[in-house]
Every structure is written in structure tokens, then in C-alpha cells.
Design a protein around this motif. Sequence first.
Motif, PDB file in Angstrom:
ATOM      1  N   GLY A 191       0.783  -0.793   0.206  1.00  0.00           N
ATOM      2  CA  GLY A 191      -0.309  -0.057   0.569  1.00  0.00           C
ATOM      3  C   GLY A 191       0.846   1.297   0.267  1.00  0.00           C
ATOM      4  O   GLY A 191       2.377   0.890   0.742  1.00  0.00           O
ATOM      5  N   ARG A 192       0.135   2.371  -0.705  1.00  0.00           N
ATOM      6  CA  ARG A 192       0.700   3.552  -0.112  1.00  0.00           C
ATOM      7  C   ARG A 192      -0.059   4.212   0.193  1.00  0.00           C
ATOM      8  O   ARG A 192      -0.867   5.076   0.052  1.00  0.00           O
ATOM      9  N   ARG A 193       0.572   4.789   1.231  1.00  0.00           N
ATOM     10  CA  ARG A 193       0.022   5.765   2.438  1.00  0.00           C
ATOM     11  C   ARG A 193      -0.210   7.885   1.930  1.00  0.00           C
ATOM     12  O   ARG A 193       0.645   7.239   0.907  1.00  0.00           O
ATOM     13  N   ASP A 194      -0.650   8.155   2.341  1.00  0.00           N
ATOM     14  CA  ASP A 194      -1.070   9.659   1.730  1.00  0.00           C
ATOM     15  C   ASP A 194       0.459  10.339   1.416  1.00  0.00           C
ATOM     16  O   ASP A 194       0.458  11.107   1.144  1.00  0.00           O
ATOM     17  N   ASP A 195       1.123  10.124   2.708  1.00  0.00           N
ATOM     18  CA  ASP A 195       2.288  10.495   3.029  1.00  0.00           C
ATOM     19  C   ASP A 195       3.426   9.973   1.827  1.00  0.00           C
ATOM     20  O   ASP A 195       4.654  10.639   2.041  1.00  0.00           O
ATOM     21  N   GLY A 196       3.094   8.896   0.839  1.00  0.00           N
ATOM     22  CA  GLY A 196       3.960   8.384   0.036  1.00  0.00           C
ATOM     23  C   GLY A 196       4.717   7.195   0.530  1.00  0.00           C
ATOM     24  O   GLY A 196       5.468   6.982  -0.330  1.00  0.00           O
ATOM     25  N   GLU A 197       4.066   6.931   2.083  1.00  0.00           N
ATOM     26  CA  GLU A 197       5.506   5.653   2.282  1.00  0.00           C
ATOM     27  C   GLU A 197       4.648   4.951   1.731  1.00  0.00           C
ATOM     28  O   GLU A 197       3.463   4.813   2.101  1.00  0.00           O
ATOM     29  N   ALA A 198       5.831   3.907   1.241  1.00  0.00           N
ATOM     30  CA  ALA A 198       4.991   2.391   0.898  1.00  0.00           C
ATOM     31  C   ALA A 198       5.184   1.769   2.477  1.00  0.00           C
ATOM     32  O   ALA A 198       6.118   1.711   2.855  1.00  0.00           O
ATOM     33  N   VAL A 199       3.804   0.927   2.869  1.00  0.00           N
ATOM     34  CA  VAL A 199       3.971  -0.077   3.339  1.00  0.00           C
ATOM     35  C   VAL A 199       3.402  -1.878   2.884  1.00  0.00           C
ATOM     36  O   VAL A 199       2.477  -2.022   2.024  1.00  0.00           O
ATOM     37  N   ALA A 200       3.936  -2.417   3.165  1.00  0.00           N
ATOM     38  CA  ALA A 200       3.913  -4.025   2.515  1.00  0.00           C
ATOM     39  C   ALA A 200       4.644  -5.051   3.535  1.00  0.00           C
ATOM     40  O   ALA A 200       4.675  -4.788   5.421  1.00  0.00           O
ATOM     41  N   GLY A 201       2.840  -6.204   3.414  1.00  0.00           N
ATOM     42  CA  GLY A 201       3.229  -7.077   4.696  1.00  0.00           C
ATOM     43  C   GLY A 201       2.833  -8.579   3.735  1.00  0.00           C
ATOM     44  O   GLY A 201       2.122  -8.242   2.407  1.00  0.00           O
ATOM     45  N   MET A 202       2.593  -9.701   4.798  1.00  0.00           N
ATOM     46  CA  MET A 202       2.389 -10.984   3.875  1.00  0.00           C
ATOM     47  C   MET A 202       2.594 -11.525   4.910  1.00  0.00           C
ATOM     48  O   MET A 202       3.486 -11.663   6.486  1.00  0.00           O
ATOM     49  N   GLY A 203       1.514 -13.370   5.388  1.00  0.00           N
ATOM     50  CA  GLY A 203       1.730 -14.177   6.091  1.00  0.00           C
ATOM     51  C   GLY A 203       1.084 -15.168   5.738  1.00  0.00           C
ATOM     52  O   GLY A 203       0.444 -15.273   4.244  1.00  0.00           O
ATOM     53  N   VAL A 204       1.577 -16.052   6.866  1.00  0.00           N
ATOM     54  CA  VAL A 204       1.298 -17.212   6.133  1.00  0.00           C
ATOM     55  C   VAL A 204      -0.163 -17.948   7.416  1.00  0.00           C
ATOM     56  O   VAL A 204       0.078 -18.251   8.086  1.00  0.00           O
ATOM     57  N   GLN A 205      -1.042 -18.766   6.563  1.00  0.00           N
ATOM     58  CA  GLN A 205      -1.581 -19.555   8.061  1.00  0.00           C
ATOM     59  C   GLN A 205      -1.438 -20.969   7.452  1.00  0.00           C
ATOM     60  O   GLN A 205      -1.793 -21.540   6.668  1.00  0.00           O
ATOM     61  N   VAL A 206      -2.167 -21.640   8.430  1.00  0.00           N
ATOM     62  CA  VAL A 206      -1.659 -22.667   8.177  1.00  0.00           C
ATOM     63  C   VAL A 206      -2.942 -23.786   9.736  1.00  0.00           C
ATOM     64  O   VAL A 206      -3.123 -23.087   9.983  1.00  0.00           O
ATOM     65  N   GLY A 207      -3.673 -24.403   9.159  1.00  0.00           N
ATOM     66  CA  GLY A 207      -4.926 -25.533   9.717  1.00  0.00           C
ATOM     67  C   GLY A 207      -4.394 -26.793   9.569  1.00  0.00           C
ATOM     68  O   GLY A 207      -4.505 -27.451   8.752  1.00  0.00           O
ATOM     69  N   TYR A 208      -5.061 -27.345  11.097  1.00  0.00           N
ATOM     70  CA  TYR A 208      -5.662 -28.564  10.746  1.00  0.00           C
ATOM     71  C   TYR A 208      -6.707 -29.365  11.309  1.00  0.00           C
ATOM     72  O   TYR A 208      -7.262 -28.614  12.297  1.00  0.00           O
ATOM     73  N   TRP A 209      -7.660 -30.049  10.598  1.00  0.00           N
ATOM     74  CA  TRP A 209      -8.877 -30.410  11.292  1.00  0.00           C
ATOM     75  C   TRP A 209      -9.225 -31.254  11.223  1.00  0.00           C
ATOM     76  O   TRP A 209      -8.775 -31.889  10.514  1.00  0.00           O
ATOM     77  N   PRO A 210      -8.732 -31.926  12.908  1.00  0.00           N
ATOM     78  CA  PRO A 210      -8.813 -33.372  13.364  1.00  0.00           C
ATOM     79  C   PRO A 210     -10.706 -34.106  12.767  1.00  0.00           C
ATOM     80  O   PRO A 210     -10.398 -35.266  12.430  1.00  0.00           O
ATOM     81  N   MET A 211     -11.295 -33.008  13.268  1.00  0.00           N
ATOM     82  CA  MET A 211     -12.408 -33.492  11.747  1.00  0.00           C
ATOM     83  C   MET A 211     -13.776 -32.423  11.112  1.00  0.00           C
ATOM     84  O   MET A 211     -13.322 -31.176  11.521  1.00  0.00           O
ATOM     85  N   VAL A 212     -13.735 -32.811  10.958  1.00  0.00           N
ATOM     86  CA  VAL A 212     -15.199 -31.870  10.161  1.00  0.00           C
ATOM     87  C   VAL A 212     -15.594 -30.829  10.385  1.00  0.00           C
ATOM     88  O   VAL A 212     -16.138 -30.666  11.445  1.00  0.00           O
ATOM     89  N   GLY A 213     -15.764 -29.521   9.971  1.00  0.00           N
ATOM     90  CA  GLY A 213     -16.314 -29.103  10.864  1.00  0.00           C
ATOM     91  C   GLY A 213     -15.868 -27.982  12.079  1.00  0.00           C
ATOM     92  O   GLY A 213     -16.189 -26.587  12.638  1.00  0.00           O
TER      93      GLY A 213
END
Length: 268
Positions: A191-213
Motif C-alpha cells: 500500500g501507499r499512504r498519503d505521505d508517500g510511504e509504501a507499506v507492505a506485508g505478508m503472512g501464512v496461515q496453516v490449518g489442521y482439522w481433526p474432524m469436519v467443521g
Amino acid sequence: MALGGAYNVDSGYADAIFYHPALVAGATGFGLDLQTWSGQATSASASAATSWYGGSVAIGLQTLQYGGSAAVGGTVLPAGEDVLFDVGTPATSERVASLAYARSFFGLRFGVTGKLVEERVDRARQSAGAFDVGVARGVGPVTLAATAANLGQDLNFASGDAQLPSRFTLGAGVRPRPVGPLDVGMSAQVGRRDDGEAVAGMGVQVGYWPMVGRTFVGRVGIQRVPEGDGSPFTFGLAYWGDDLVLEWAYRSFGALGEGTQRFGIRWR
């Protein structure tokens, strides 16, 4: 927040109204969030979305109370989260009411959000209108979303104007994919803020489902920190039930025990 500040574009939650209005298309349910900054500031938000007139409509309410020290035109505004730790300046509160509509045309999702922004600094109070516009599209397993936010009037205090923090954001997400017994997804944004500064980020999510739902999720993220002592690393946990979602995220601000935590509960 746990994903390095990158919104989970495939969530289908009503809180898309606060990040990418185009993602309101198809969103359903109701959610509540509470965030604290080491006892110095507190914010809360509520959002709800449902289908309406061939598209989707969402409403959102946000409030923030703090005692920071980033003077802008004689008022007190947070230039970044770190400033919320400073004390000794007039108590400030902000409120935003939002209404969004989004629908799909020719494989694209379009959305617009209208906002009423109110800020109180000590005994002074001002309000202004603003709006967000955005577009989103799915490309295979990837969802892309682009948004221009906080476009509108400045807040006009007697001591000077306070400019709304406009921003332009491009977000992307990969739907969770099976990797052995786990489901792995990714989110990123720049993203770019109104002051011209660029801000970036990223992430990973890992899910484990021992049963449905019943899915248990871990999240880690990294983001660029343009100023201050905030950690670039974030993490969090979530639980996805049949209709109930519980979420928690944390980001440190360097000193032991100082940081911001966010809690969320949603009905899908």
C-alpha cells in the motif's frame, strides 16, 4: 493483523468493509473485534453483511480512544501505532460509521463504502464524510483486490485542519491448499499512504482439522515498519467452527510486555 497486516481476501467476512469494499460481495455474517495497546489505547469494531438487491450490503462501526502525541494542525492524531504509548496529551476519540454495497459484473467485483468520520480532541469535535472504492477478481486459486480508501473532506478544527489518512492498497491471497494433513494459505498486500510511504506485508496461515467443521489455525506474518519501534513480525491463532470463528493476533513493540493484541469473534 496476524498476517503482517495483509487482509485475508478469501475470508468472506463482513469486516471486509474496513479493508476492501469489493470483497463485501458474497460476504455474510456478523463480527466483533477488540484491540488494545498496552493499556494506552483501545479500539472496537462491529460489522455485518448480507445479500441485497443482486449484490451484498454491509454496515460497520469503529471506535478508537487514546492519548497520543502526533500533532497535526494542532490536533492529536496517531501517525503510527507506536505513538499510542505516549501520554500527557488531550484524550482523543474517533468514531467511523460505514455503509457499503458491492456486486459482481463480468467476473469482477466492485464495491463502494460511504463513511461518516467523527473525531473528538479534548472538548473539540469535528465530523466529515469520506468514501472507499475498490475492485476485486479471482484468478485461479488467487484473489486480487485493489482499494482507494479515505477519500473525502478534511476535519476542520479551530486550530487547523486534520487530513484524513488516504491510502491505496493492492491485496492478494491464495486459498488454503491441502499439504499433507494441513491446509496452507497465504495473504499479501502493498500500500501507499498519503505521505508517500509504501507499506507492505505478508503472512501464512496453516490449518489442521481433526474432524469436519473443527479447524485450528496458526498464523505468522512479516511487514515493513516505516517508523517507530514496532516489530515487523506478527502472529496469531484462530478456531473455525461450523458457524463460529474465534481469532487472536499479537504484535510486539520492543519493550517486554508492550504490544498490541486483537481479539475477534464472528458468526458466518
